[in-house]
Design an enzyme around this catalytic site. Sequence first.
Site, PDB file in Angstrom:
ATOM      1  N   SER A 159      49.170 -38.617  39.375  1.00  0.00           N
ATOM      2  CA  SER A 159      50.408 -38.794  38.638  1.00  0.00           C
ATOM      3  C   SER A 159      50.604 -37.624  37.661  1.00  0.00           C
ATOM      4  CB  SER A 159      50.378 -40.144  37.916  1.00  0.00           C
ATOM      5  OG  SER A 159      51.651 -40.546  37.509  1.00  0.00           O
ATOM      6  N   ARG A 226      56.595 -51.140  29.550  1.00  0.00           N
ATOM      7  CA  ARG A 226      55.402 -51.244  30.396  1.00  0.00           C
ATOM      8  C   ARG A 226      55.649 -52.155  31.593  1.00  0.00           C
ATOM      9  NH1 ARG A 226      50.909 -48.383  31.756  1.00  0.00           N
ATOM     10  NH2 ARG A 226      49.077 -49.710  32.068  1.00  0.00           N
ATOM     11  N   ASP A 319      53.466 -45.622  47.907  1.00  0.00           N
ATOM     12  CA  ASP A 319      53.849 -45.145  46.574  1.00  0.00           C
ATOM     13  C   ASP A 319      55.371 -45.088  46.454  1.00  0.00           C
ATOM     14  OD1 ASP A 319      54.126 -43.914  44.109  1.00  0.00           O
ATOM     15  OD2 ASP A 319      52.563 -42.426  44.477  1.00  0.00           O
ATOM     16  N   HIS A 348      51.482 -46.845  43.894  1.00  0.00           N
ATOM     17  CA  HIS A 348      51.110 -45.665  43.110  1.00  0.00           C
ATOM     18  C   HIS A 348      49.725 -45.794  42.487  1.00  0.00           C
ATOM     19  CE1 HIS A 348      51.684 -42.103  40.678  1.00  0.00           C
ATOM     20  NE2 HIS A 348      51.518 -42.798  39.561  1.00  0.00           N
TER      21      HIS A 348
END
Length: 369
Positions: A159, A226, A319, A348
Amino acid sequence: MKDQIKLIDDLKTADTIYKKFFIDEPFNFQSGKSIPSVSVAYETYGTLNESGPNAILICHALTGDSHASSYNNPEGREGWWDGLIGQSKAFDPEKYFIVCSNFLGGCYGTSGPASINPSTNKTYRNNFPQMTVRDMVNVQYKLIQHLGIKKIKTIAGGSLGGMQALEWALMFPDFVDSIIPMATSAQHSAWAIGLNEIQRKAIIDDPAYNYGNYSSQPIKGLSTARMLAMMSYRSDLNFAQKFGRNAKEESMNSDKPYFEVESYLNYQGQKLVKRFDANSYIYISRAMDLHDVSKDRGSLKEVLGKIKSKTLCVGIDTDLLYPVHEQKNIAALIPNSEYFEIKSPYGHDAFLIEFDQLNDVVIKFLDSI
């Protein structure tokens, strides 16, 4: 701002080292702004081999930190990449000298919005300059020099960690033998930028955020950010397998979560609030959006074509955030590169979970260098 500083104190381990750099000169950001000094939190595993390059740099993602492994202290806090760092694993401290630092703008010991500005003795808050991935790499390079490393065998990360690896290969081409960018991008896509903007808006629109001048974390905004992020970190297949339409015992007419997936997302949101800083979240997500290896360098094809480091590009078949076509394109444009695809329902986050697949391919890759 005591709560922000406490976030750092609560996560200190006996293995983390804190070092201040740029004491005699300011650190200049890509934006042209500067700060008088930079504190860096980092950990190392293994011993540097003076007879040859055995150094490896591990780069973490958005809410990660320098504690990539519990190798130095097996009874301590779990490291976020314990599955890859350890004896007989991909990054073996018996063979390599492994370094992982909290990047610039973080809230785990390296200078960022939650840090104290030495010029004013007050928390930076929104006065911290907006950093970029290139700024992160420049601070890491200073640390690498301090540690006496003359050459890096590989730089690995997923990432945002993968973005740093790509920038390293371009900024210090003669210093890096190889890179392993995982589940990442060479230019942050409109899709990823859009998701980050919604997360930032959730934080900024929380009245407790107070334009960044909060005395305690804006719980509602940061937890909602989040929750949205978690939807992009996993896959629909993973959620179907883990939660399905399973319901909790509460009545559907109550304000409490009715489905198990709702409860899971709320838990993840509340969990992050206890360990992270809202301003840092905004700054880091913006740094990701600004990420573009071709900026001021030429076309993407030209820029990636200049990378000399041997490269292992890793994609994940499920992903949603950084689809495999991005990884395949990076691999196709870097001359000395190869592509590996993780098969996983975890989306991911698979680069933090599928250790068996990663250990095999990374060990083979490193042995070939």
